[in-house]
Design a protein around this motif. Structure first.
Motif, PDB file in Angstrom:
ATOM      1  N   ARG A   9       0.695  -1.201  -0.059  1.00  0.00           N
ATOM      2  CA  ARG A   9      -0.146   0.018  -0.005  1.00  0.00           C
ATOM      3  C   ARG A   9       0.881   1.211   0.016  1.00  0.00           C
ATOM      4  O   ARG A   9       2.124   1.053   0.590  1.00  0.00           O
ATOM      5  N   SER A  10       0.516   2.469  -0.565  1.00  0.00           N
ATOM      6  CA  SER A  10       0.886   3.549  -0.490  1.00  0.00           C
ATOM      7  C   SER A  10       1.433   4.029   1.159  1.00  0.00           C
ATOM      8  O   SER A  10       0.692   3.739   2.007  1.00  0.00           O
ATOM      9  N   SER A  11       2.499   4.579   1.298  1.00  0.00           N
ATOM     10  CA  SER A  11       3.094   4.719   2.672  1.00  0.00           C
ATOM     11  C   SER A  11       3.670   5.986   2.697  1.00  0.00           C
ATOM     12  O   SER A  11       4.526   6.404   1.720  1.00  0.00           O
ATOM     13  N   PRO A  12       3.902   6.856   3.807  1.00  0.00           N
ATOM     14  CA  PRO A  12       4.596   7.882   3.830  1.00  0.00           C
ATOM     15  C   PRO A  12       6.249   7.499   3.903  1.00  0.00           C
ATOM     16  O   PRO A  12       6.385   6.632   3.818  1.00  0.00           O
ATOM     17  N   ALA A  13       6.747   8.675   3.246  1.00  0.00           N
ATOM     18  CA  ALA A  13       8.288   8.642   3.031  1.00  0.00           C
ATOM     19  C   ALA A  13       8.972   8.077   4.141  1.00  0.00           C
ATOM     20  O   ALA A  13      10.279   7.697   4.278  1.00  0.00           O
ATOM     21  N   THR A  14       8.588   8.302   5.467  1.00  0.00           N
ATOM     22  CA  THR A  14       9.179   8.325   6.428  1.00  0.00           C
ATOM     23  C   THR A  14       9.001   6.876   7.077  1.00  0.00           C
ATOM     24  O   THR A  14       9.715   6.647   8.078  1.00  0.00           O
ATOM     25  N   ALA A  15       8.050   6.045   6.413  1.00  0.00           N
ATOM     26  CA  ALA A  15       7.974   4.729   7.258  1.00  0.00           C
ATOM     27  C   ALA A  15       9.303   3.802   7.097  1.00  0.00           C
ATOM     28  O   ALA A  15      10.124   4.079   6.156  1.00  0.00           O
ATOM     29  N   ARG A  16       9.551   2.900   8.132  1.00  0.00           N
ATOM     30  CA  ARG A  16      10.813   2.435   8.037  1.00  0.00           C
ATOM     31  C   ARG A  16      10.803   1.097   7.244  1.00  0.00           C
ATOM     32  O   ARG A  16       9.605   0.627   6.904  1.00  0.00           O
ATOM     33  N   VAL A  17      11.732   0.705   6.600  1.00  0.00           N
ATOM     34  CA  VAL A  17      11.881  -0.424   5.683  1.00  0.00           C
ATOM     35  C   VAL A  17      12.835  -1.559   5.933  1.00  0.00           C
ATOM     36  O   VAL A  17      13.868  -1.037   6.501  1.00  0.00           O
ATOM     37  N   ALA A  18      12.423  -2.819   5.752  1.00  0.00           N
ATOM     38  CA  ALA A  18      13.425  -3.830   6.215  1.00  0.00           C
ATOM     39  C   ALA A  18      13.783  -4.688   4.956  1.00  0.00           C
ATOM     40  O   ALA A  18      12.724  -5.033   4.348  1.00  0.00           O
ATOM     41  N   VAL A  19      14.863  -5.175   4.769  1.00  0.00           N
ATOM     42  CA  VAL A  19      15.283  -6.271   3.882  1.00  0.00           C
ATOM     43  C   VAL A  19      15.593  -7.278   4.693  1.00  0.00           C
ATOM     44  O   VAL A  19      16.430  -7.569   5.448  1.00  0.00           O
ATOM     45  N   PHE A  91      10.358   1.888  -1.997  1.00  0.00           N
ATOM     46  CA  PHE A  91       9.969   2.244  -0.432  1.00  0.00           C
ATOM     47  C   PHE A  91      10.915   3.508  -0.038  1.00  0.00           C
ATOM     48  O   PHE A  91      10.704   3.991   1.172  1.00  0.00           O
ATOM     49  N   GLY A  92      11.610   3.889  -0.906  1.00  0.00           N
ATOM     50  CA  GLY A  92      12.650   5.009  -0.416  1.00  0.00           C
ATOM     51  C   GLY A  92      13.785   5.050   0.248  1.00  0.00           C
ATOM     52  O   GLY A  92      14.667   5.927   0.600  1.00  0.00           O
ATOM     53  N   GLY A  93      14.266   3.964   0.895  1.00  0.00           N
ATOM     54  CA  GLY A  93      15.379   3.795   1.555  1.00  0.00           C
ATOM     55  C   GLY A  93      15.413   2.529   2.252  1.00  0.00           C
ATOM     56  O   GLY A  93      14.525   1.516   2.344  1.00  0.00           O
ATOM     57  N   VAL A  94      16.432   2.257   3.266  1.00  0.00           N
ATOM     58  CA  VAL A  94      16.599   1.012   3.975  1.00  0.00           C
ATOM     59  C   VAL A  94      16.843   1.405   5.602  1.00  0.00           C
ATOM     60  O   VAL A  94      17.945   2.037   5.607  1.00  0.00           O
ATOM     61  N   ASP A  95      16.051   0.558   6.372  1.00  0.00           N
ATOM     62  CA  ASP A  95      16.369   0.910   7.739  1.00  0.00           C
ATOM     63  C   ASP A  95      16.729  -0.282   8.614  1.00  0.00           C
ATOM     64  O   ASP A  95      17.427  -0.284   9.713  1.00  0.00           O
ATOM     65  N   VAL A  96      16.520  -1.432   8.122  1.00  0.00           N
ATOM     66  CA  VAL A  96      16.901  -2.580   8.862  1.00  0.00           C
ATOM     67  C   VAL A  96      17.230  -3.792   7.844  1.00  0.00           C
ATOM     68  O   VAL A  96      16.438  -3.870   6.804  1.00  0.00           O
ATOM     69  N   ALA A 141      20.580   6.528   9.152  1.00  0.00           N
ATOM     70  CA  ALA A 141      20.607   6.742  10.552  1.00  0.00           C
ATOM     71  C   ALA A 141      19.392   6.157  11.377  1.00  0.00           C
ATOM     72  O   ALA A 141      18.353   6.317  10.921  1.00  0.00           O
ATOM     73  N   GLY A 142      19.658   5.601  12.434  1.00  0.00           N
ATOM     74  CA  GLY A 142      18.568   4.895  13.320  1.00  0.00           C
ATOM     75  C   GLY A 142      18.405   3.645  12.800  1.00  0.00           C
ATOM     76  O   GLY A 142      17.586   2.715  13.456  1.00  0.00           O
ATOM     77  N   GLY A 143      19.103   3.044  11.990  1.00  0.00           N
ATOM     78  CA  GLY A 143      18.999   1.739  11.404  1.00  0.00           C
ATOM     79  C   GLY A 143      19.630   0.714  12.237  1.00  0.00           C
ATOM     80  O   GLY A 143      20.302   0.759  13.140  1.00  0.00           O
ATOM     81  N   SER A 144      19.457  -0.593  11.736  1.00  0.00           N
ATOM     82  CA  SER A 144      19.809  -1.756  12.657  1.00  0.00           C
ATOM     83  C   SER A 144      20.165  -2.833  11.510  1.00  0.00           C
ATOM     84  O   SER A 144      19.222  -3.098  10.576  1.00  0.00           O
ATOM     85  N   PHE A 145      21.233  -3.732  11.727  1.00  0.00           N
ATOM     86  CA  PHE A 145      21.875  -4.777  11.013  1.00  0.00           C
ATOM     87  C   PHE A 145      21.594  -6.009  11.875  1.00  0.00           C
ATOM     88  O   PHE A 145      22.080  -5.958  13.172  1.00  0.00           O
TER      89      PHE A 145
END
Length: 255
Positions: A9-19, A91-96, A141-145
């Motif tokens: 679904r469409s989501s705000p650009a600020t939503a966190r994203v996981a691979v 999704f605009g980026g990667v956070d996790v 920034a604020g991400g996790s591996f």
């Protein structure tokens, strides 16, 4: 719908994203679902089993989450770079980044076919390195591996020599990466499960072997993929921000 097809679904650009590599089955599927329930958009990576990836993506999207399935061999640096490119486009980026992809081969050291060893280490060591490399370049920034090891690194069960050696390498890689990312507000940790009820665990084991392993932890049961997913969610979420450069042995109390 193929799992490589966008299903979100469409989501705000600020939503966190996981691979989540190896995210279509077993622990990876549980991790993908749990992170989606926590509100992250999830990219479910898989190597070969497109139908399993489609099932995982469908389960997430049916529950109202956001997910896509993307194939890639984690040991192929070009394929993994393309996986992260696709994530950023969608999704605009990667956070996790959670590296669940792995192989298991059981054999006494004296008897192991070296071609099996090479294949296992290609996924478990090279694949972990390639995935960590892209995570280091892409995480915001604020991400996790979160990497994956095994409690057999500590228990040293016979027949696990090649597998435990590959996962010991993952532990060293993770602890060094945590220090290399100093100042970027990115946490790096590894989860080391004990015996966990997955298809990979059950493969090639007798009922007696399974029962013996289930009784090894003081809690006297096998872990579940959901048990491990809870740990990953903690490390990837706001409650785990002060945990960094650690190997967390999620194994019911095994030594």
């Amino acid at each position: 719908m193929t799992p490589n097809h966008t299903a979100h679904r469409s989501s705000p650009a600020t939503a966190r994203v996981a691979v989540v590599t190896g995210g279509s089955r077993g622990i990876g599927r549980a991790v993908s679902g749990r992170l989606a329930r926590d509100g992250l958009a999830v990219v479910v990576n898989y190597a070969h089993d497109a139908s399993a990836a489609e099932e995982t993506v469908s389960a997430i999207t049916t529950a109202g989450g956001r997910a896509i399935g993307v194939p890639a061999d984690v040991a192929d640096e070009d394929a993994v770079a393309a996986l992260f490119d696709r994530t950023e486009r969608e999704f605009g980026g990667v956070d996790v980044v959670v590296n669940c992809a792995g192989r298991l081969a059981l054999s006494p050291i004296a008897d192991l076919d070296l071609e099996v060893l090479d294949a296992l280490h290609r996924t478990n060591i090279r694949g972990a390195f390639v995935t960590a490399q892209q995570a280091a370049r892409r995480l915001r920034a604020g991400g996790s591996f979160v990497g994956f090891s095994t409690s057999v690194v500590g228990t040293r069960f016979p027949a696990y020599g090649a597998y435990a050696a590959s996962k010991a390498a993952v532990e060293s890689l993770t602890l060094i990466l945590a220090r290399e990312l100093r100042g970027r507000d990115i946490t790096v940790n590894t989860v080391a499960p004990g015996p966990t009820a997955t298809d990979l665990f059950f493969e090639g084991k007798t009922d007696q072997e399974i029962d013996r392993l289930a009784k090894t932890p003081p809690l006297e049961r096998l872990g579940t993929p959901e048990d491990i997913a809870q740990v990953v969610a903690f490390l990837a979420g706001p409650a785990g921000r002060w945990v960094n450069g650690q190997v967390l042995r999620a194994n019911g109390g095994m030594v």
